[in-house]
Motif scaffolding. Structure first.
Motif, PDB file in Angstrom:
ATOM      1  N   ILE A 135       0.810  -1.220   0.000  1.00  0.00           N
ATOM      2  CA  ILE A 135       0.000   0.000   0.000  1.00  0.00           C
ATOM      3  C   ILE A 135       0.846   1.275   0.000  1.00  0.00           C
ATOM      4  N   ILE A 136       2.021   1.260   0.592  1.00  0.00           N
ATOM      5  CA  ILE A 136       2.844   2.478   0.592  1.00  0.00           C
ATOM      6  C   ILE A 136       3.280   2.838  -0.838  1.00  0.00           C
ATOM      7  N   PRO A 137       3.752   1.901  -1.648  1.00  0.00           N
ATOM      8  CA  PRO A 137       4.052   2.256  -3.042  1.00  0.00           C
ATOM      9  C   PRO A 137       2.804   2.697  -3.826  1.00  0.00           C
ATOM     10  N   GLU A 138       1.651   2.116  -3.505  1.00  0.00           N
ATOM     11  CA  GLU A 138       0.406   2.541  -4.152  1.00  0.00           C
ATOM     12  C   GLU A 138       0.069   3.979  -3.763  1.00  0.00           C
ATOM     13  N   PHE A 139       0.272   4.315  -2.496  1.00  0.00           N
ATOM     14  CA  PHE A 139       0.059   5.681  -2.034  1.00  0.00           C
ATOM     15  C   PHE A 139       1.009   6.628  -2.762  1.00  0.00           C
ATOM     16  N   ALA A 140       2.258   6.241  -2.841  1.00  0.00           N
ATOM     17  CA  ALA A 140       3.264   7.062  -3.533  1.00  0.00           C
ATOM     18  C   ALA A 140       2.865   7.292  -4.984  1.00  0.00           C
ATOM     19  N   SER A 141       2.461   6.250  -5.647  1.00  0.00           N
ATOM     20  CA  SER A 141       2.060   6.359  -7.047  1.00  0.00           C
ATOM     21  C   SER A 141       0.814   7.229  -7.195  1.00  0.00           C
ATOM     22  N   GLY A 142      -0.159   7.020  -6.324  1.00  0.00           N
ATOM     23  CA  GLY A 142      -1.407   7.770  -6.399  1.00  0.00           C
ATOM     24  C   GLY A 142      -1.227   9.261  -6.187  1.00  0.00           C
ATOM     25  N   TYR A 143      -0.253   9.642  -5.395  1.00  0.00           N
ATOM     26  CA  TYR A 143      -0.011  11.055  -5.107  1.00  0.00           C
ATOM     27  C   TYR A 143       1.283  11.570  -5.737  1.00  0.00           C
TER      28      TYR A 143
ATOM     29  N   GLN B 197       5.034  11.322   9.257  1.00  0.00           N
ATOM     30  CA  GLN B 197       4.914  12.629   9.889  1.00  0.00           C
ATOM     31  C   GLN B 197       3.474  12.971  10.256  1.00  0.00           C
ATOM     32  N   TYR B 198       2.525  12.600   9.399  1.00  0.00           N
ATOM     33  CA  TYR B 198       1.147  13.032   9.588  1.00  0.00           C
ATOM     34  C   TYR B 198       0.198  11.933  10.071  1.00  0.00           C
ATOM     35  N   GLY B 199       0.727  10.864  10.611  1.00  0.00           N
ATOM     36  CA  GLY B 199      -0.098   9.857  11.263  1.00  0.00           C
ATOM     37  C   GLY B 199      -0.628   8.748  10.374  1.00  0.00           C
ATOM     38  N   GLY B 200      -0.275   8.750   9.108  1.00  0.00           N
ATOM     39  CA  GLY B 200      -0.750   7.712   8.206  1.00  0.00           C
ATOM     40  C   GLY B 200      -0.197   6.338   8.530  1.00  0.00           C
ATOM     41  N   ILE B 201       1.041   6.277   8.952  1.00  0.00           N
ATOM     42  CA  ILE B 201       1.654   4.994   9.306  1.00  0.00           C
ATOM     43  C   ILE B 201       1.005   4.430  10.569  1.00  0.00           C
TER      44      ILE B 201
ATOM     45  N   TYR C  80      -2.033   5.015  11.576  1.00  0.00           N
ATOM     46  CA  TYR C  80      -3.364   4.587  11.133  1.00  0.00           C
ATOM     47  C   TYR C  80      -3.271   3.252  10.395  1.00  0.00           C
ATOM     48  N   LEU C  81      -2.303   3.143   9.542  1.00  0.00           N
ATOM     49  CA  LEU C  81      -2.102   1.911   8.783  1.00  0.00           C
ATOM     50  C   LEU C  81      -1.799   0.741   9.713  1.00  0.00           C
ATOM     51  N   ASN C  82      -0.941   0.953  10.697  1.00  0.00           N
ATOM     52  CA  ASN C  82      -0.607  -0.108  11.658  1.00  0.00           C
ATOM     53  C   ASN C  82      -1.813  -0.531  12.493  1.00  0.00           C
ATOM     54  N   GLN C  83      -2.653   0.419  12.846  1.00  0.00           N
ATOM     55  CA  GLN C  83      -3.811   0.114  13.684  1.00  0.00           C
ATOM     56  C   GLN C  83      -4.955  -0.522  12.899  1.00  0.00           C
ATOM     57  N   HIS C  84      -5.131  -0.120  11.644  1.00  0.00           N
ATOM     58  CA  HIS C  84      -6.318  -0.519  10.889  1.00  0.00           C
ATOM     59  C   HIS C  84      -6.008  -1.301   9.621  1.00  0.00           C
ATOM     60  N   TRP C  85      -4.836  -1.888   9.526  1.00  0.00           N
ATOM     61  CA  TRP C  85      -4.450  -2.560   8.286  1.00  0.00           C
ATOM     62  C   TRP C  85      -5.409  -3.684   7.942  1.00  0.00           C
ATOM     63  N   TRP C  86      -5.939  -4.368   8.954  1.00  0.00           N
ATOM     64  CA  TRP C  86      -6.815  -5.509   8.675  1.00  0.00           C
ATOM     65  C   TRP C  86      -8.065  -5.063   7.921  1.00  0.00           C
ATOM     66  N   ALA C  87      -8.675  -3.977   8.349  1.00  0.00           N
ATOM     67  CA  ALA C  87      -9.862  -3.459   7.662  1.00  0.00           C
ATOM     68  C   ALA C  87      -9.480  -2.854   6.309  1.00  0.00           C
ATOM     69  N   LEU C  88      -8.383  -2.130   6.269  1.00  0.00           N
ATOM     70  CA  LEU C  88      -7.953  -1.482   5.023  1.00  0.00           C
ATOM     71  C   LEU C  88      -7.631  -2.497   3.937  1.00  0.00           C
ATOM     72  N   HIS C  89      -7.061  -3.620   4.311  1.00  0.00           N
ATOM     73  CA  HIS C  89      -6.649  -4.580   3.283  1.00  0.00           C
ATOM     74  C   HIS C  89      -7.835  -5.282   2.628  1.00  0.00           C
TER      75      HIS C  89
ATOM     76  N   SER D 128      -8.337   6.929   2.553  1.00  0.00           N
ATOM     77  CA  SER D 128      -8.486   6.972   4.008  1.00  0.00           C
ATOM     78  C   SER D 128      -7.200   7.429   4.678  1.00  0.00           C
ATOM     79  N   MET D 129      -6.081   6.919   4.198  1.00  0.00           N
ATOM     80  CA  MET D 129      -4.788   7.319   4.765  1.00  0.00           C
ATOM     81  C   MET D 129      -4.525   8.799   4.516  1.00  0.00           C
ATOM     82  N   ALA D 130      -4.847   9.282   3.325  1.00  0.00           N
ATOM     83  CA  ALA D 130      -4.656  10.700   3.004  1.00  0.00           C
ATOM     84  C   ALA D 130      -5.558  11.574   3.871  1.00  0.00           C
ATOM     85  N   LYS D 131      -6.771  11.117   4.108  1.00  0.00           N
ATOM     86  CA  LYS D 131      -7.708  11.869   4.942  1.00  0.00           C
ATOM     87  C   LYS D 131      -7.183  12.007   6.373  1.00  0.00           C
TER      88      LYS D 131
END
Length: 78
Positions: free
Chosen positions: A20-28, A41-45, A47-56, A66-69
């Motif tokens: 997902i991190i490379p996908e985020f990089a590509s998307g933005y 820096q902005y809490g995305g990691i 969030y990803l660590n806490q909610h990866w199961w739902a996000l995946h 969601s990560m960008a938000k």
């Protein structure tokens, strides 16, 4: 808890995060390092660590949004 189950969950988490991190990089339109540092820096990691199961289970597009938000809520600029 069964060690094999824990190892499987850890493997699944690592696989998703490394996808997902490379996908985020590509998307933005960022390089991987900048995307990771931005998310860190902005809490995305966190969030990803806490909610990866739902996000995946969702479409990667929505996971990235969601990560960008979360990052915007924490002062991010995307």
């Amino acid at each position: 808890m069964d060690t094999a189950k824990i190892d499987k969950q850890l493997d699944d988490k690592i696989s998703f995060v490394s996808f997902i991190i490379p996908e985020f990089a590509s998307g933005y339109k960022m390089n991987m390092q900048k995307a990771y540092l931005y998310l860190k820096q902005y809490g995305g990691i966190d969030y990803l660590n806490q909610h990866w199961w739902a996000l995946h289970t969702d479409n990667p597009y929505w996971a990235i949004r969601s990560m960008a938000k979360i990052c915007r809520r924490n002062g991010g600029y995307l």
